[in-house]
Design an enzyme around this catalytic site. Structure first.
Site, mmCIF file in Angstrom:
data_model
loop_
_atom_site.group_PDB
_atom_site.id
_atom_site.type_symbol
_atom_site.label_atom_id
_atom_site.label_comp_id
_atom_site.label_asym_id
_atom_site.label_seq_id
_atom_site.Cartn_x
_atom_site.Cartn_y
_atom_site.Cartn_z
ATOM 1 N N ARG A 188 0.841 -1.183 0.000
ATOM 2 C CA ARG A 188 0.000 0.000 0.000
ATOM 3 C C ARG A 188 0.885 1.245 0.000
ATOM 4 N NH1 ARG A 188 -2.563 -0.652 6.114
ATOM 5 N NH2 ARG A 188 -0.661 -0.212 7.307
ATOM 6 N N THR A 190 3.129 4.287 0.833
ATOM 7 C CA THR A 190 4.128 4.532 1.876
ATOM 8 C C THR A 190 4.655 5.959 1.870
ATOM 9 O OG1 THR A 190 5.960 3.841 0.441
ATOM 10 C CG2 THR A 190 4.874 2.119 1.767
ATOM 11 N N TRP A 201 13.423 3.751 -11.383
ATOM 12 C CA TRP A 201 12.515 3.381 -12.465
ATOM 13 C C TRP A 201 13.115 3.727 -13.820
ATOM 14 C CZ3 TRP A 201 9.057 -0.082 -12.205
ATOM 15 C CH2 TRP A 201 8.322 -0.290 -11.049
ATOM 16 N N SER A 258 5.986 -2.377 -17.541
ATOM 17 C CA SER A 258 4.945 -1.367 -17.387
ATOM 18 C C SER A 258 3.722 -1.941 -16.679
ATOM 19 C CB SER A 258 4.550 -0.817 -18.764
ATOM 20 O OG SER A 258 3.518 0.141 -18.649
ATOM 21 N N HIS A 261 4.535 -2.174 -13.081
ATOM 22 C CA HIS A 261 4.544 -0.814 -12.539
ATOM 23 C C HIS A 261 3.109 -0.310 -12.329
ATOM 24 C CE1 HIS A 261 6.938 3.231 -12.730
ATOM 25 N NE2 HIS A 261 6.231 3.113 -11.640
ATOM 26 N N LYS A 290 -1.823 8.473 -12.160
ATOM 27 C CA LYS A 290 -0.740 7.517 -12.336
ATOM 28 C C LYS A 290 -1.027 6.462 -13.396
ATOM 29 C CE LYS A 290 0.824 8.030 -7.534
ATOM 30 N NZ LYS A 290 2.077 8.709 -7.852
ATOM 31 N N CYS A 389 12.822 2.258 0.245
ATOM 32 C CA CYS A 389 11.677 1.942 1.105
ATOM 33 C C CYS A 389 11.639 0.436 1.343
ATOM 34 C CB CYS A 389 10.387 2.423 0.440
ATOM 35 S SG CYS A 389 8.865 1.786 1.163
ATOM 36 N N CYS A 392 8.421 -1.227 -0.077
ATOM 37 C CA CYS A 392 8.481 -1.180 -1.540
ATOM 38 C C CYS A 392 9.513 -2.178 -2.055
ATOM 39 C CB CYS A 392 8.831 0.229 -2.015
ATOM 40 S SG CYS A 392 7.754 1.536 -1.376
#
Length: 567
Positions: A188, A190, A201, A258, A261, A290, A389, A392
Site C-alpha cells: 500500500r 508509503t 525506475w 509497465s 509498474h 498515475k 523503502c 516497496c
C-alpha cells in the site's frame, strides 16, 4: 395566439425540467478515461485477441481461488529473503532510505532468533533445512482450516540449479535473510517517491533499450513526479514511436515492466492514507494521475495478467514434480489441492498469450536474444535492492521474482501437451524453488487484485459523476444564492461553515442508520417472540418440554408406564 405561445412555453419548460430531473444512464461516458475499457471488443495488443472483458470474466473466477491461497495458506503466507543486508550493485549518488513508518517491514526480532538460524548453523545445512523455520512454527499459529500448527517444511527452501534463471533469487542459507509475513505487510501507499525512486525506475525502463542504440527517450521526464506520474506528451509520443520499431521480444519486455509498474501504482492508490482522518482507502485522483489517464498503462496491466495466466497454465501436468510441505501430508495435500484447482481452472480457459511467437527465428540468433532478455530482466531484479523503502523493496523483490519465474516457465519449460505423443510427461520435470512458487502465486494475486481495484475505481468514478439528485441541486442553488447576497469577506466563513455542516450531516446520518438498524433488529425480535414462545413451550420439538420430560422420567418408575403393544 397568446394561448398558443403560453402552451409552447409550458412545453419548453416541461422539456427542460425533464432533462434535469429525469436524466439517466451511465455516468461513464464515451469521452471518459474508461471509454477504452468500456468497449468489450477492445483487444489488448500482443495477446491472442484477448479483450478487457475476457480478462475480467476470467479474473472473477480466479480471484477467489487466489485469495484463498494467499490468505489461508501457510505456504504462501511467509516469504524468506535478504531484505536489509544486500548491497545495491549500482552507484546511486542519491541513495536514501525512507523515513516514514509506513515504509517499515515487520520481521522476527533478531535477538529472538534461535541459535540454529545463526550463520554457523546455516552453513552446515544442505538441501532441505529442517530447523530453519522453527521460530515461526513455535510462535505463530496456522491460518489454514483444520490445522493448528504450521509445518516447518511449508517454510523450507529447496536448493535448485541457477541455470535458466530470469532473476536473482536470494539464497535462504544466507544468515542475512529473514522471514516476512505477507499478511502483516500489505502492499500500500508509503509516501516513498522523489528523485531516488525516479532514478531507479529510469534504470529499470532503460533495460528495454538495446545496448547498441542510444537512449533517445528521456525516462526521467516520463517519471518526473514519482511512480507513473503524468509524462509530457512529446516524450510519450516518442516512446510510442520507438515501440513501433521494437521487436516483439522488446515490446513484451516493456509491457511486463509497465504492467508490473501499473499494478504497483494501482495498489498504492487503492491503499492510500488519507492524511486528514488517518484512514486507508482508495484515492481516485491518485489512480487517474498515475494509471487511468494513460490508456497504454492500463492495457499493459491487462497484458501482464494475460502473460501470467499463460505461465500458470503451463504448470498443468507439472504439479506432481513439485513438493510443498513434505513432512505434513495434510498441509501438503491442502496446498496442492488449492494450486491444482487454480491451475485446472486456468487450463480450461481460453489461452491468452502465445510464448512460442518469441525467440522463434534462427536458433543461434534466438538463443542469444533469449540470453540477452534473461540478463536484462536479472538486472531489473537486482535494482530492487536499491529501493530505499523497505516495504516497496519487499514487494518489488517478490514481484520481480514472480515475473522472473513466469518467464522461466514460459521460455524454459516444455509444454507437456505438445510433447505427450513422443515423451512421458515425467521427463519434463519442472523444478522450482519454494520462493519462486510463493512469488509466482502472490504476483498473480497482485495482478488479480489490481484488476478488481480498477473496477472499484470505476464504481467510485461513476458515483462521483452521476447526475446530482433533486435535493442536492436545490441545496446547491441555495448555497449559490447565499453566497451571491453576502459580502465577499464572509465567503471563507460560509465555506468553512458549509463544510462543517456537511460533515455533521453525514455523521448524523451514519449514527441514525445505526440506531434504525438496531431498532429494526429489536422490533423484529419482538415480532418473532410469539412464535418462539409457542415453539419453546407447546410444540412437539420444544426443548423445554423435552428437557422436563426427560428429567421427570428419571424419578418415575418404569413399570408405572403402560406397555405399548407392538404392531
Amino acid at each position: 395566439m397568446k394561448i398558443a405561445k403560453g402552451l409552447v412555453g409550458l412545453l419548453i419548460l416541461y422539456k427542460n425540467v425533464c432533462q434535469v430531473l429525469c436524466k439517466s444512464g451511465s455516468s461513464v461516458k464515451s469521452g471518459s478515461p474508461w471509454s477504452i475499457k468500456n468497449d468489450g471488443k477492445s483487444i489488448i495488443h500482443d495477446t491472442l485477441n484477448s479483450s478487457y472483458s475476457d480478462i475480467e470474466n476470467l479474473n472473477s473466477r480466479v480471484s477467489p481461488l487466489l485469495f484463498d491461497l494467499t490468505e489461508k495458506s501457510d505456504y504462501m503466507r511467509f516469504y524468506r529473503l535478504n531484505l536489509f543486508n544486500k548491497e545495491c550493485r549500482y552507484n546511486l549518488d542519491d541513495n536514501v532510505a525512507c523515513g516514514s513508518s509506513a515504509c517499515n517491514v515487520l520481521v522476527t526480532d533478531e535477538q529472538d532468533v534461535p541459535e540454529v538460524w545463526s550463520s554457523k548453523s546455516l552453513g552446515k545445512l544442505e538441501g532441505f533445512m529442517p530447523e530453519l523455520s522453527r521460530q515461526i512454527v513455535e510462535t505463530d499459529r496456522s491460518v489454514m482450516e483444520h490445522v493448528d500448527k504450521i509445518s516447518q517444511s511449508c517454510l523450507l527452501e529447496r536448493l535448485d540449479d541457477e541455470a535458466h534463471q530470469y532473476c536473482y533469487v536470494d539464497n535462504e542459507l544466507d544468515s542475512g535473510c529473514v522471514y516476512v509475513s505477507l499478511l502483516e505487510n500489505p502492499e500500500r501507499f508509503t509516501g516513498y517517491s522523489g528523485p531516488h525512486s525516479t532514478r531507479i525506475w529510469e534504470m529499470i525502463y532503460n533495460q528495454c533499450l538495446p545496448d547498441s542504440s542510444a537512449p533517445t527517450i528521456d525516462f526521467p521526464a516520463l517519471f518526473m513526479q514519482g511512480p507513473l506520474a503524468p509524462p509530457p506528451k512529446p516524450q510519450e509520443q516518442l516512446l510510442k514511436e520507438r515501440m513501433d520499431a521494437w521487436t516483439l521480444e522488446q515490446r513484451v519486455f516493456y509491457r511486463v515492466l509497465s504492467g508490473m509498474h501499473s499494478s504497483i501504482s494501482t495498489h498504492l492508490c487503492h491503499g492510500y492514507l488519507n492524511q486528514r482522518n488517518g484512514v486507508w482507502g482508495p484515492n481516485l485522483q491518485c489512480f487517474q494521475e498515475k494509471v487511468l489517464n494513460y490508456p497504454e498503462r492500463l492495457e499493459n496491466l491487462y497484458f501482464a495478467y494475460a502473460l501470467m495466466q499463460r505461465a500458470i497454465d503451463k504448470l498443468y501436468g507439472h504439479l506432481d514434480s513439485l513438493t510443498f510441505c513434505h513432512d505434513s501430508v495434510l498441509q501438503d495435500s491442502e496446498v496442492r489441492q488449492k494450486i491444482a484447482g487454480l491451475v485446472s481452472l486456468i487450463h480450461n480457459s481460453p489461452k491468452m498469450f502465445d510464448e512460442t511467437m518469441l525467440f522463434a527465428g534462427d536458433p543461434s540468433i534466438s538463443t542469444a536474444l533469449k540470453e540477452d532478455f534473461r540478463e536484462h530482466f536479472k538486472t531489473v531484479s537486482a535494482l530492487m535492492d536499491c529501493v530505499g523503502c523497505e516495504r516497496c523493496r519487499l514487494w518489488g523483490k517478490i514481484q520481480t521474482n514472480g515475473f522472473g519465474t513466469a518467464l522461466k516457465i514460459l521460455f524454459e519449460v516444455s509444454n507437456i501437451e505438445d510433447e505427450v505423443t513422443n515423451f512421458d510427461s515425467r521427463s519434463f520435470s519442472l523444478r522450482l524453488r519454494r520462493s519462486e512458487i510463493v512469488a509466482l502465486i502472490n504476483t498473480f494475486d497482485r495482478l488479480s487484485r489490481s484488476i478488481n481495484f480498477v473496477d472499484d475505481f470505476k464504481q467510485i468514478y461513476s458515483e462521483q459523476h452521476k447526475p446530482a439528485s433533486f435535493k442536492r441541486r436545490v441545496l446547491r442553488r441555495i448555497k449559490q444564492l447565499l453566497f451571491s447576497v453576502t459580502p465577499v469577506a464572509l465567503h471563507p466563513f460560509l465555506q468553512k461553515t458549509s463544510s462543517i455542516l456537511v460533515d455533521l450531516y453525514f455523521d448524523f446520518k451514519a449514527e441514525w442508520d445505526n440506531v434504525m438498524l438496531g431498532f429494526r433488529y429489536v422490533f423484529a425480535s419482538y415480532l418473532r417472540f410469539p412464535r418462539l414462545f409457542k415453539f419453546v413451550l407447546f410444540s412437539q420439538e420444544s426443548p423445554f418440554l423435552n428437557w422436563t420430560s426427560h428429567h421427570l422420567q428419571r424419578y418415575i418408575p418404569k413399570n408405572w408406564f403402560p406397555e405399548v403393544a407392538s404392531v
